[in-house]
Design a protein around this motif. Structure first.
Motif, PDB file in Angstrom:
ATOM      1  N   GLN A   1      31.768 -21.226  -3.008  1.00 44.19           N
ATOM      2  CA  GLN A   1      31.605 -20.529  -4.255  1.00 44.19           C
ATOM      3  C   GLN A   1      32.250 -20.417  -5.494  1.00 44.19           C
ATOM      4  OE1 GLN A   1      29.142 -17.183  -3.921  1.00 44.19           O
ATOM      5  NE2 GLN A   1      29.065 -16.963  -5.589  1.00 44.19           N
ATOM      6  N   GLU A   2      32.437 -20.905  -5.421  1.00 40.93           N
ATOM      7  CA  GLU A   2      33.026 -21.230  -6.922  1.00 40.93           C
ATOM      8  C   GLU A   2      33.253 -23.216  -7.343  1.00 40.93           C
ATOM      9  OE1 GLU A   2      37.642 -19.801  -6.578  1.00 40.93           O
ATOM     10  OE2 GLU A   2      36.878 -18.348  -7.654  1.00 40.93           O
ATOM     11  N   TYR A   3      33.309 -23.910  -6.006  1.00 39.58           N
ATOM     12  CA  TYR A   3      33.820 -25.112  -6.063  1.00 39.58           C
ATOM     13  C   TYR A   3      32.092 -26.087  -5.554  1.00 39.58           C
ATOM     14  CZ  TYR A   3      38.363 -24.870  -7.733  1.00 39.58           C
ATOM     15  OH  TYR A   3      39.034 -24.110  -8.716  1.00 39.58           O
ATOM     16  N   LYS A   4      31.783 -27.247  -6.175  1.00 39.15           N
ATOM     17  CA  LYS A   4      30.957 -28.029  -5.372  1.00 39.15           C
ATOM     18  C   LYS A   4      32.117 -29.944  -5.683  1.00 39.15           C
ATOM     19  CE  LYS A   4      26.208 -29.894  -5.954  1.00 39.15           C
ATOM     20  NZ  LYS A   4      25.235 -29.237  -7.175  1.00 39.15           N
ATOM     21  N   LEU A   5      31.812 -30.324  -4.096  1.00 35.38           N
ATOM     22  CA  LEU A   5      32.178 -31.561  -4.166  1.00 35.38           C
ATOM     23  C   LEU A   5      30.479 -32.317  -3.764  1.00 35.38           C
ATOM     24  CD1 LEU A   5      34.007 -33.748  -3.799  1.00 35.38           C
ATOM     25  CD2 LEU A   5      34.153 -33.336  -1.005  1.00 35.38           C
TER      26      LEU A   5
ATOM     27  N   LEU B   1      33.616 -33.657  -8.619  1.00 40.32           N
ATOM     28  CA  LEU B   1      34.220 -31.998  -8.416  1.00 40.32           C
ATOM     29  C   LEU B   1      33.231 -31.150  -9.911  1.00 40.32           C
ATOM     30  CD1 LEU B   1      35.388 -30.192  -6.274  1.00 40.32           C
ATOM     31  CD2 LEU B   1      37.514 -30.636  -7.727  1.00 40.32           C
ATOM     32  N   TYR B   2      32.878 -29.597  -9.665  1.00 42.32           N
ATOM     33  CA  TYR B   2      32.441 -28.958 -10.185  1.00 42.32           C
ATOM     34  C   TYR B   2      32.538 -27.463 -10.124  1.00 42.32           C
ATOM     35  CZ  TYR B   2      30.004 -33.212 -11.410  1.00 42.32           C
ATOM     36  OH  TYR B   2      29.443 -34.268 -12.543  1.00 42.32           O
TER      37      TYR B   2
ATOM     38  N   ILE C   1      31.315 -25.206 -10.054  1.00 37.93           N
ATOM     39  CA  ILE C   1      29.893 -24.757  -9.706  1.00 37.93           C
ATOM     40  C   ILE C   1      29.282 -22.705 -11.139  1.00 37.93           C
ATOM     41  CG2 ILE C   1      29.465 -24.732  -7.501  1.00 37.93           C
ATOM     42  CD1 ILE C   1      27.116 -26.796 -10.082  1.00 37.93           C
ATOM     43  N   ASP C   2      30.880 -22.118 -10.755  1.00 36.52           N
ATOM     44  CA  ASP C   2      30.540 -21.218 -11.007  1.00 36.52           C
ATOM     45  C   ASP C   2      30.126 -20.878 -12.379  1.00 36.52           C
ATOM     46  OD1 ASP C   2      32.811 -21.185 -10.751  1.00 36.52           O
ATOM     47  OD2 ASP C   2      33.266 -19.626 -10.447  1.00 36.52           O
ATOM     48  N   GLU C   3      31.311 -21.850 -12.978  1.00 41.99           N
ATOM     49  CA  GLU C   3      31.422 -21.841 -14.570  1.00 41.99           C
ATOM     50  C   GLU C   3      30.271 -22.636 -15.489  1.00 41.99           C
ATOM     51  OE1 GLU C   3      35.578 -22.186 -14.946  1.00 41.99           O
ATOM     52  OE2 GLU C   3      35.931 -20.011 -14.227  1.00 41.99           O
ATOM     53  N   ASP C   4      30.059 -23.972 -14.436  1.00 41.30           N
ATOM     54  CA  ASP C   4      29.417 -24.775 -15.278  1.00 41.30           C
ATOM     55  C   ASP C   4      28.488 -25.800 -14.865  1.00 41.30           C
ATOM     56  OD1 ASP C   4      29.107 -27.368 -16.318  1.00 41.30           O
ATOM     57  OD2 ASP C   4      30.636 -28.043 -15.278  1.00 41.30           O
ATOM     58  N   PRO C   5      27.307 -24.406 -14.125  1.00 39.31           N
ATOM     59  CA  PRO C   5      26.189 -24.898 -13.340  1.00 39.31           C
ATOM     60  C   PRO C   5      25.630 -26.147 -13.782  1.00 39.31           C
ATOM     61  CG  PRO C   5      25.213 -23.276 -14.664  1.00 39.31           C
ATOM     62  CD  PRO C   5      26.800 -23.348 -14.709  1.00 39.31           C
TER      63      PRO C   5
ATOM     64  N   HIS D   1      31.536 -30.710 -16.601  1.00 39.49           N
ATOM     65  CA  HIS D   1      32.510 -31.153 -16.967  1.00 39.49           C
ATOM     66  C   HIS D   1      33.488 -32.050 -15.108  1.00 39.49           C
ATOM     67  CE1 HIS D   1      32.754 -30.045 -20.834  1.00 39.49           C
ATOM     68  NE2 HIS D   1      32.760 -28.866 -20.360  1.00 39.49           N
ATOM     69  N   ASN D   2      33.674 -32.665 -14.823  1.00 36.44           N
ATOM     70  CA  ASN D   2      33.490 -33.219 -13.856  1.00 36.44           C
ATOM     71  C   ASN D   2      35.627 -33.695 -13.536  1.00 36.44           C
ATOM     72  OD1 ASN D   2      34.196 -34.765 -11.136  1.00 36.44           O
ATOM     73  ND2 ASN D   2      33.834 -36.759 -11.574  1.00 36.44           N
ATOM     74  N   ILE D   3      36.025 -32.266 -12.652  1.00 36.65           N
ATOM     75  CA  ILE D   3      36.765 -32.154 -12.765  1.00 36.65           C
ATOM     76  C   ILE D   3      37.862 -32.918 -11.224  1.00 36.65           C
ATOM     77  CG2 ILE D   3      37.248 -30.510 -13.995  1.00 36.65           C
ATOM     78  CD1 ILE D   3      37.475 -28.251 -11.675  1.00 36.65           C
ATOM     79  N   ALA D   4      37.302 -33.867 -10.492  1.00 39.92           N
ATOM     80  CA  ALA D   4      37.655 -34.617  -9.232  1.00 39.92           C
ATOM     81  C   ALA D   4      39.095 -34.846  -9.759  1.00 39.92           C
ATOM     82  CB  ALA D   4      36.820 -35.265  -8.823  1.00 39.92           C
ATOM     83  N   GLY D   5      39.106 -35.529 -11.415  1.00 39.04           N
ATOM     84  CA  GLY D   5      40.517 -36.178 -10.997  1.00 39.04           C
ATOM     85  C   GLY D   5      41.924 -35.071 -11.477  1.00 39.04           C
ATOM     86  N   GLU D   6      41.680 -33.876 -11.719  1.00 37.84           N
ATOM     87  CA  GLU D   6      42.048 -32.397 -12.501  1.00 37.84           C
ATOM     88  C   GLU D   6      43.147 -31.811 -10.905  1.00 37.84           C
ATOM     89  OE1 GLU D   6      41.455 -30.089 -15.040  1.00 37.84           O
ATOM     90  OE2 GLU D   6      39.734 -31.553 -15.883  1.00 37.84           O
TER      91      GLU D   6
END
Length: 572
Positions: free
Chosen positions: A383-387, A415-416, A418-422, A426-431
């Motif tokens: 619901q929140e994230y997308k890999l 990683l996004y 996705i609920d905030e960045d459809p 912003h790829n946040i995989a490194g974080e």
């Protein structure tokens, strides 16, 4: 784990209750942004916009990024890899014959079942729509009109179609023909409820459309490709309006569930290097065949007056695998004991019995090739994230990736939130390496679960010589083998009953003298071909009972060329 089969909230109570009719509308390559109600100011879709306002909409509804895989999951309520479908041609698009479709389930309890449009899960026994629960079927062959599965020169106007497995030429525009037949099916005098599957082939390429549909968009100054696509969607909109009007006129609108959805995102490129400019995509990234949002997120409206709230928008994740269990739940039907579903009913959320669907992960993967391979072109959604593990050209995959290629894929995961960045900016995989690792482990468990039978089962074969299909036509569309990549050679995976067969090879007129060859196991037959010939007939070919690879090709100076069609008939 989140990939386990979800139980249905259904009972066998009130079986005597009048069950609803079902109208399932599936479009072909229509994107989330290809609707006026989704903010497309250039596109006029009044009937679809009105339907949206009368429906509950799932704003995050997911499918596979191309045709057959989405359709397999839609028909079965199961992850596409479980169904034997991994691609869009060859054996990769053939639905396992032992799968149980929604049409089979509904027909068993007394529904009339009909499909009108695109099937794309097999053209021959035992994977035709008439073999999989549809009592009435008007469809085109293969994945589209004009493709190699159908007669040469077939077009969207006055097409040759299959009506209950018999070829017939129709008059008019294909989408209008399919809508007309759907309306006739609905209007039939019959006390039984119906399941009508209007699966239009629009707006799939080629972008053939009546000028009166495309001209209004040309006059707006739109790019020609967009004018054609929008003209096709306008045609769909008009026919959806006719279908909904028919329900009203027949007095059955209040007892008919209507679902509108698409099979995948829009094809916004004409070729790899030719971008279709100006196509509205509602801010979503990607295109058809992509596992970014624009490739897999599609419109989904469900209407049932008096039962399903109108003008309700829900952001819970939902998917193609949920449609079958939702329809069974709505009709107070139980899942057959022999069937395990991956989807779950959406009715508790739609009707307000629950405030949120239980958490789960959705898994989507597709690439070309004879079987699924891990880590290639997949996504895991919560619901929140997308890999996501995107591949720049999933069409090119024909083998297992090397260890080095696998390491490169795993080092490029995205990683996004996705609920905030459809728009997936912003790829946040490194974080969040721990989250990436956890979702990757879930993906690995899912992939193992849904593909574990691939090592032990043969692909679905086309059956030859059965009473169910006395004459079978094999086409290049169903070719398998490495030669299909270049498009000039292939074989068919078939099952034959023992007997003497007649095989008629059809091909383009031969430029020179050569030979026609048929090969199956230990059997090889040859005969001469003269320049100008376009057919070769083999009579009395003895074939054993077995599964195997049937080859039929031409040979010119030891160079092999595939034939267009092989008509196969058992003689004894």
């Amino acid at each position: 784990m989140s990939f386990l089969v979800a139980p249905l909230l259904v009972t066998d109570e009130a079986k005597s209750q009048e069950r609803p009719n079902i109208l399932l509308i599936l479009t072909d390559d229509q994107g989330y942004g290809d609707l006026g109600v989704h903010g497309n100011d250039a596109l006029n879709t009044p009937n679809l916009d009105e339907l949206a306002g009368e429906s509950t909409e799932f704003t995050r509804f997911y499918v596979n990024p191309n045709c057959s895989p989405s359709r397999a999951s839609l028909m079965t309520g199961r992850w596409t890899f479980r169904t034997g479908v991994s691609g869009v041609h060859g054996t990769e698009h053939l639905l396992n014959a032992d799968e149980v479709t929604v049409a089979e389930m509904l027909a068993k309890v007394g529904y009339r079942t009909g499909i009108f449009g695109k099937w794309h899960l097999g053209d021959n026994y035992p994977t035709r729509p008439t073999d999989q629960g549809f009592q009435e079927a008007l469809v085109h062959k293969g994945g589209g009109i004009g493709q190699s599965a159908g007669p040469p020169g077939n077009t969207y106007f006055d097409p040759v179609l299959l009506h209950n497995d018999t070829s017939k030429q129709y008059t008019g525009y294909c989408d209008d023909i399919f809508a007309n037949q759907t309306i006739e099916f609905i209007e039939e005098t019959d006390e039984r409820p119906f399941f009508a599957y209007y699966a239009t082939n629009l707006p799939h390429r080629p972008l053939t459309v009546p000028d009166d549909r495309a001209d209004p968009y040309r006059k707006k100054g739109l790019h020609e490709l967009n004018a054609r696509v929008y003209g096709m969607i306008s045609n769909i909109d008009a026919n959806v309006g006719r279908l909904l009007t028919t329900l009203e006129q027949e007095g059955i609108a209040d007892n008919t569930i209507v679902i509108f959805m698409s099979d995948n995102g829009p094809r916004t490129r004409r070729t790899k290097n030719d971008v279709q400019p100006g196509r509205y995509v509602a801010g979503l990234r990607g295109t058809k065949t992509s596992v970014y949002e624009n490739g897999i997120r599609v419109p989904f409206f469900i209407r049932w007056p008096g039962t399903i709230p109108a003008s309700q928008k829900l952001d819970d994740m939902a998917a193609h695998i949920d449609v079958l269990p939702t329809l069974l739940d709505a009709a107070n039907l139980s899942v057959p004991d022999s069937v395990s579903l991956d989807g779950r009913s959406l009715m508790p959320r739609i009707t307000g019995q629950v405030d949120r669907l239980p958490d789960r992960e959705l898994y989507i993967q597709w690439h070309n090739g004879p079987r699924p391979y891990p880590y290639i072109h997949f996504t895991v959604l919560t619901q929140e994230y997308k890999l996501i593990s995107p591949h720049p050209d999933p069409h090119s995959i024909i083998r297992q990736p090397t260890p080095e290629e696998r390491r490169n894929m795993l080092s490029s995961l995205e990683l996004y939130r996705i609920d905030e960045d459809p728009s997936e900016i912003h790829n946040i995989a490194g974080e969040y390496p721990n989250r990436v690792d956890a979702m990757l482990q879930d993906y690995e468990a899912w992939f193992h679960d849904v593909t574990q039978e691939w090592d032990h089962l043969d692909p679905q074969q086309i059956h030859l010589g059965t009473e169910h299909q006395p004459m079978t036509t094999l086409s290049q569309f169903d070719w398998s083998g490495p030669g299909t990549i270049s498009g000039n050679f292939g074989h068919w995976k078939v099952y034959t009953r023992a007997g003497a067969y007649r095989l008629r090879l059809r091909f383009d007129p031969a430029a020179t003298n050569g030979r026609a060859i048929v090969r199956y196991g230990d059997t090889t037959e040859r005969q001469p071909v003269q320049a100008g010939d376009s057919t070769a007939l083999f009579e009395g070919v003895a074939l054993p009972e077995r599964n195997g690879q049937l080859e039929a090709f031409l040979e010119f100076d030891r160079v092999h060329e595939g034939v267009r069609f092989v008509d196969v008939e058992r003689m004894d």
